[in-house]
Design an enzyme around this catalytic site. Structure first.
Site, short mmCIF file in Angstrom:
data_model
loop_
_atom_site.label_atom_id
_atom_site.label_comp_id
_atom_site.label_asym_id
_atom_site.label_seq_id
_atom_site.Cartn_x
_atom_site.Cartn_y
_atom_site.Cartn_z
N THR A 244 -33.12 15.70 -7.91
CA THR A 244 -32.54 16.44 -6.80
C THR A 244 -33.25 16.13 -5.49
OG1 THR A 244 -32.36 18.68 -5.89
CG2 THR A 244 -34.05 18.35 -7.53
N TYR B 163 -37.98 25.12 -8.62
CA TYR B 163 -36.90 24.23 -9.08
C TYR B 163 -37.24 22.78 -8.73
CZ TYR B 163 -32.53 21.65 -8.91
OH TYR B 163 -31.58 20.68 -9.05
N1 UFG Z 1 -25.04 28.52 2.88
C1 UFG Z 1 -24.48 29.52 3.63
N2 UFG Z 1 -23.75 30.46 2.98
C2 UFG Z 1 -23.56 30.46 1.62
C3 UFG Z 1 -24.14 29.42 0.87
C4 UFG Z 1 -24.89 28.46 1.53
O1 UFG Z 1 -24.64 29.57 4.84
O2 UFG Z 1 -22.89 31.37 1.10
C5 UFG Z 1 -25.81 27.46 3.56
C6 UFG Z 1 -27.25 27.37 3.09
O3 UFG Z 1 -28.05 28.28 3.78
C7 UFG Z 1 -27.55 25.91 3.39
C8 UFG Z 1 -26.21 25.21 3.16
O4 UFG Z 1 -25.23 26.23 3.24
O5 UFG Z 1 -27.91 25.77 4.72
C9 UFG Z 1 -26.11 24.54 1.81
O6 UFG Z 1 -26.51 25.48 0.83
P1 UFG Z 1 -26.20 25.29 -0.73
O7 UFG Z 1 -26.68 26.53 -1.41
O8 UFG Z 1 -24.79 24.90 -0.92
O9 UFG Z 1 -27.08 24.03 -1.13
P2 UFG Z 1 -28.63 23.73 -0.88
O10 UFG Z 1 -28.69 22.73 0.23
O11 UFG Z 1 -29.43 24.94 -0.73
O12 UFG Z 1 -29.09 23.12 -2.25
C10 UFG Z 1 -28.34 22.19 -2.96
C11 UFG Z 1 -28.70 22.30 -4.42
C12 UFG Z 1 -30.09 21.86 -4.68
C13 UFG Z 1 -30.32 20.51 -4.07
C14 UFG Z 1 -29.94 20.49 -2.63
C15 UFG Z 1 -30.11 19.12 -2.09
O13 UFG Z 1 -28.52 23.62 -4.86
O14 UFG Z 1 -30.28 21.77 -6.04
O15 UFG Z 1 -28.61 20.91 -2.49
O16 UFG Z 1 -29.72 19.03 -0.76
F1 UFG Z 1 -31.62 20.20 -4.15
#
Ligand code: UFG
Length: 339
Positions: free
Chosen positions: A130, A154
């Protein structure tokens, strides 16, 4: 070749199995504890195999990797040539609350799996890692040599597994691996046969799709005061079928006898949270309710892959680099699972 796919009934693993069925003649076994995967997905994959005219069904082991004795017995009889290892826990906030679940399920079980591979002459290992291993990088576009400094259990559980795999490979000359570091995976099968069915989803595109169909009243944007053009975080969203095809390329690469290596898998460009929300509104023609909320802990402002290495070394190329298509396929699947 006989390939064991752990987590093959889950979101990403099932898309890889689908492509293995559609484009290769490999024999496939899936091992999944069905904690987030689904029996119906295995049935769908078997149907895809039948549609293709394959007489070989998928062997399905409903098993948990933590049951070491049972897993060992599966290796004793399986004669696997390659293992693709998707089975893992993947929710970042949960990993902060329950880190030992992550170290046990991700690092310990992966270590045991690697040990069995080396003991039972499995030649190749493809590991789902990841972008979380990079933590909060200083450079907006990360390469595989960007320093790894994960900021949550994680990411650490995955990075430790990478290290175990690299050390094991050093010590076993007939064993090789590819580590794929995923960026933000989203979307579903273009023909809407499989997709992401995960209770309490936290991923942005999935959450937005759920808001469109009304299974959530509204959604939140976590922070609009980041140092980005519109103040919201930027991520590199990649369609699950492009991510899946990277695994098939990785397997071919190892079959060619090439060196073990690590690759970023992303498109090399990103979208802000607001751009994603707007795209989902456009493709659904729905003006759903979006609330502003404080920053979510541990979110880096920008996380985008440099994907030069996978393009040049694995000769991987993207087919679905289109945010609207990613949102459309995620939404179509959400409508299906809702029914
Ligand atoms: N976000 C929102 N509202 C939501 C969900 C997410 O604003 O309801 C924002 C988050 O704050 C973040 C972006 O959207 O800024 C992306 O969030 P995600 O939860 O979709 O994904 P992440 O970037 O946190 O994490 C994902 C995976 C990880 C991986 C990562 C790599 O969950 O396992 O991408 O970039 F490591």
């Amino acid at each position: 070749m006989h390939i064991l796919v752990t987590g093959g009934a889950g979101y990403i693993g099932s898309h890889v199995v689908k492509q293995l069925i559609e484009t290769t003649t490999h024999r496939i076994s899936i091992l999944d504890n069905l904690s987030t995967g689904h029996r119906s997905t295995v049935d769908t994959l078997n149907q895809i195999a039948r549609d293709k005219g394959s007489r070989k069904g998928i062997t399905f082991y409903h098993e948990d990797l933590k049951h070491f004795d049972t897993i060992k017995k599966i290796f004793e009889t399986g004669s696997f040539d390659a293992v693709m290892h998707f089975a893992a826990s993947i929710v970042v906030p949960e990993s902060v609350e329950n880190p030992l679940k992550y170290y046990m399920n991700n690092t310990v079980n992966t270590t045991h799996l690697i040990q069995l591979c080396t003991a039972y002459n499995v030649k190749h290992f493809i590991f789902s890692s990841t972008a979380a291993v990079y933590g909060e990088p200083n450079e907006p576009q990360v390469t595989e040599t960007t320093r790894t400094l994960p900021i949550n259990p994680y990411g650490r559980s995955k990075l430790m597994s990478e290290q175990v795999l690299q050390d094991a490979t050093q010590a076993h000359k007939d064993f090789s691996h590819v580590i794929l570091r995923y960026f933000n995976v989203a979307g579903a099968d273009i023909h809407n046969r499989i997709g992401q069915s995960f209770p309490n989803a936290t991923h942005l595109i999935k959450v937005a799709a759920q808001t469109v169909i009304g299974s959530r009243e509204n959604m939140m944007i976590f922070g609009d005061d980041y140092a980005t053009p519109d103040g919201t975080c930027i991520r590199d969203y990649i369609h699950v079928d492009d991510l899946a095809s990277a695994h098939l390329r990785a397997l071919e690469y190892l079959e060619e006898g090439r060196d073990s290596s690590v690759f970023n898998v992303g498109y090399g460009h990103g979208y802000s949270v607001k751009e994603v929300v707007l795209t989902m509104k456009e493709v659904s023609n729905t003006d759903f309710s979006v609330l502003m909320a404080p920053r979510r802990a541990g979110d880096p402002a920008v996380l985008i892959s440099n994907n030069s290495k996978i393009k040049s070394v694995l000769r991987w190329s993207a087919q679905y680099d289109d945010l609207a298509l990613i949102c459309q396929t995620a939404l179509a699947w959400e409508r299906t699972v809702q029914n």
